[in-house]
Design an enzyme around this catalytic site. Structure first.
Site, PDB file in Angstrom:
ATOM      1  N   SER A   1       7.605  10.588  -3.770  1.00 23.55           N
ATOM      2  CA  SER A   1       7.652  10.467  -2.300  1.00 23.55           C
ATOM      3  C   SER A   1       9.149  11.014  -1.924  1.00 23.55           C
ATOM      4  CB  SER A   1       7.409   9.183  -1.926  1.00 23.55           C
ATOM      5  OG  SER A   1       8.306   8.259  -2.330  1.00 23.55           O
TER       6      SER A   1
ATOM      7  N   HIS B   1       0.576   9.888  -1.896  1.00 24.65           N
ATOM      8  CA  HIS B   1       1.237  10.969  -1.159  1.00 24.65           C
ATOM      9  C   HIS B   1       0.581  12.463  -1.491  1.00 24.65           C
ATOM     10  CE1 HIS B   1       4.342   9.115   0.787  1.00 24.65           C
ATOM     11  NE2 HIS B   1       4.791   8.268  -0.078  1.00 24.65           N
TER      12      HIS B   1
ATOM     13  N   LYS C   1      -1.939   5.927   4.551  1.00 21.93           N
ATOM     14  CA  LYS C   1      -1.051   7.325   4.872  1.00 21.93           C
ATOM     15  C   LYS C   1      -2.030   8.055   5.396  1.00 21.93           C
ATOM     16  CE  LYS C   1       2.618   5.992   1.800  1.00 21.93           C
ATOM     17  NZ  LYS C   1       2.951   5.624   0.644  1.00 21.93           N
TER      18      LYS C   1
HETATM   19  C1  LIG Z   1       3.256   4.086   0.057  1.00 23.16           C
HETATM   20  C2  LIG Z   1       2.991   4.032  -1.282  1.00 23.16           C
HETATM   21  C3  LIG Z   1       2.455   2.622  -1.925  1.00 23.16           C
HETATM   22  C4  LIG Z   1       2.228   1.418  -1.263  1.00 23.16           C
HETATM   23  O1  LIG Z   1       0.979   1.890  -0.420  1.00 23.16           O
HETATM   24  P1  LIG Z   1       0.632   0.686   0.598  1.00 23.16           P
HETATM   25  O2  LIG Z   1      -0.846   0.702   0.846  1.00 23.16           O
HETATM   26  O3  LIG Z   1       1.428   0.908   1.857  1.00 23.16           O
HETATM   27  O4  LIG Z   1       1.033  -0.703   0.205  1.00 23.16           O
HETATM   28  C5  LIG Z   1       2.454   2.849  -3.447  1.00 23.16           C
HETATM   29  N1  LIG Z   1       2.548   3.923  -4.220  1.00 23.16           N
HETATM   30  C6  LIG Z   1       3.265   4.909  -3.599  1.00 23.16           C
HETATM   31  C7  LIG Z   1       3.418   6.042  -4.535  1.00 23.16           C
HETATM   32  C8  LIG Z   1       3.556   4.987  -2.232  1.00 23.16           C
HETATM   33  O5  LIG Z   1       4.114   6.047  -1.778  1.00 23.16           O
END
Ligand SMILES: *Cc1c(COP(=O)(O)O)cnc(C)c1O
Ligand SMILES: *[C@@H]1O[C@H](CO)[C@@H](O)[C@H](O)[C@H]1NC(C)=O
Length: 416
Positions: free
Chosen positions: A203, A231, A262
């Protein structure tokens, strides 16, 4: 017998606890001062509108263009997604007041799990309150002391925490380094199950894991492959299925974790898809699943509609690439350095932490909301402004963002 709560207890705590509270307060204040002095304080800007390409922010006049959400497909405020949430709220209520295995599973939850399994072309799916929980629950169930987990050194915090909770041998390989991964696979040859763990897309840099090479090595050494697709889900690959589709390895990656928070509507929730016996065992043993409340029906309703939209058509997923390339090409032509490859995470590399933060403030004055990232989130000397493109941005939005970068970049001597 009527139970009467004695409020005076909370109003007049015993004298001793005043001293304890004062001491705790000063310990906490010291800790907070340390964060401020280190320059790593994270403020929160208050948004007064829906999430979207255009938002309103407290203290800023008019609408501003948002380039820092994970709202990759613009589904967070898509009318059909919002309506599905309203419908689910009316039909299924606000929440379950229960964990899944007591009385917290509705047909709505089973339907979303089935759709997500279909979307990822895997056998089964298990929903969690977040992907952070999904990551915290997996390793402990899958891996015991006879097993080994091989993970990329730059994996997400939730993966690192999840791995800490399991008793398997832990080996970290250098970021996206296949020859180091091979060394670690050789070192762990005596382990029973070996799991290679990587983010599909990282990310902070927007770089894509070399999954073909990872799958080749995993097959050669008899290991399983797990990817965290937070992502990537919804927009990478021809049909938006993710990094595994983009790199042609959908049938060679065994377990996928991802988020509903997301691209898939942005509300909340995470999940694991993979072989049915693994999902079955997670339902029996995974602690974040067993001991945390069921996802609220409106959240499930929104996510279900988001997944349906992607199953019905590839159009939304495909518009993403053109938008990303428009931004990357124009910025590169203007003299900026954008790291990563063709991913909508576009880190504008600036090096200096103060520069990144001052430039982000200047961008906001021009109506563009972006965030600077510096140490310890990224390595020292690699500060950047991370721009995230959404399919919901218009070409004009993207051009306005580039123009603002050129204007502030000239002011600070980053480009000429
Ligand atoms: C955003 C993210 C998470 C966390 O996801 P949530 O559903 O918001 O807890 C886990 N792993 C990665 C790679 C992320 O970018
Ligand atoms: C994936 O999710 C599962 C549960 O859904 C969790 O137990 C596991 O730790 C996660 N794995 C990774 C690598 O994030």
């Amino acid at each position: 017998h009527v139970l009467v709560f004695d409020w005076s207890i909370t109003l007049r705590p015993p004298r001793r606890s005043y001293a304890a509270l004062a001491e705790a307060r000063s310990i906490l204040e010291n800790e907070l001062d340390g964060i401020r002095v280190a320059g790593t304080w994270k403020g929160e800007r208050i948004i007064t509108s829906k999430q979207g390409p255009q938002i309103n922010v407290d203290g800023s006049r008019g609408t501003i263009l948002n380039f820092c959400a994970n709202n990759y497909l613009g589904l967070s405020s898509h009318p059909e997604v919002v309506q599905a949430g309203i419908d689910a709220l009316k039909t299924y209520g606000a929440g379950l007041s229960s964990v899944r295995f007591i009385c917290g599973t509705q047909d709505l939850h089973k339907n979303l799990e089935q759709k997500l399994a279909q979307f990822h072309e895997r056998e089964d799916c298990i929903l969690y309150a977040s992907c952070f929980d999904a990551n915290a629950g997996l390793f402990e169930v899958l891996l015991g002391p006879d097993d080994a987990v091989l993970s990329d050194e730059l994996n997400h915090a939730s993966i690192i925490d999840g791995i800490r909770l399991c008793r398997a041998k832990r080996l970290r390989y250098k970021h996206m380094d296949l020859s180091d991964l091979e060394t670690k696979l050789k070192e762990s040859q005596s382990s029973r199950v070996r799991l290679v763990v990587t983010d599909g897309v990282f990310s902070m840099d927007g770089d894509v894991a070399p999954l073909q090479g990872i799958c080749d090595l995993a097959e050669q050494y008899g290991a399983l492959v797990f990817i965290d697709e937070c992502h990537a889900t919804g927009f990478l690959g021809q049909r938006g299925r993710g990094t595994d589709e983009l790199l042609g390895v959908m049938n060679r990656v065994h377990i996928v974790n991802s988020t509903l928070g997301k691209a898939l509507g942005g509300a909340a929730g995470g999940y694991t898809v993979g072989p049915k016996p693994l999902i079955d065992l997670l339902r029996q043993r995974s602690r974040p699943y067993l001991f945390s409340n069921s996802l609220p029906p409106p959240v499930v309703g929104c996510a279900t509609r988001a997944v349906e939209l992607l199953l019905e058509s590839n159009e939304i997923a495909q518009t993403m690439t053109a938008k990303t390339m428009r931004f990357r090409n124009k910025m590169t032509q203007a003299g900026f350095t954008i790291s990563g490859s063709a991913h909508p995470i576009c880190p504008v590399m600036l090096g200096d932490a103060r520069l990144a933060s001052v430039m982000a403030d200047d961008m906001l004055k021009l109506g563009i909301y972006v965030i600077g990232f510096s140490y310890p989130v990224v390595p020292k000397g690699k500060a950047r402004i991370r721009v995230q493109i959404s399919a919901a941005h218009t070409d004009e939005d993207i051009d306005r963002c580039v123009d603002a970068f050129i204007q502030t970049g000239r002011k600070h001597g980053v480009v000429s």
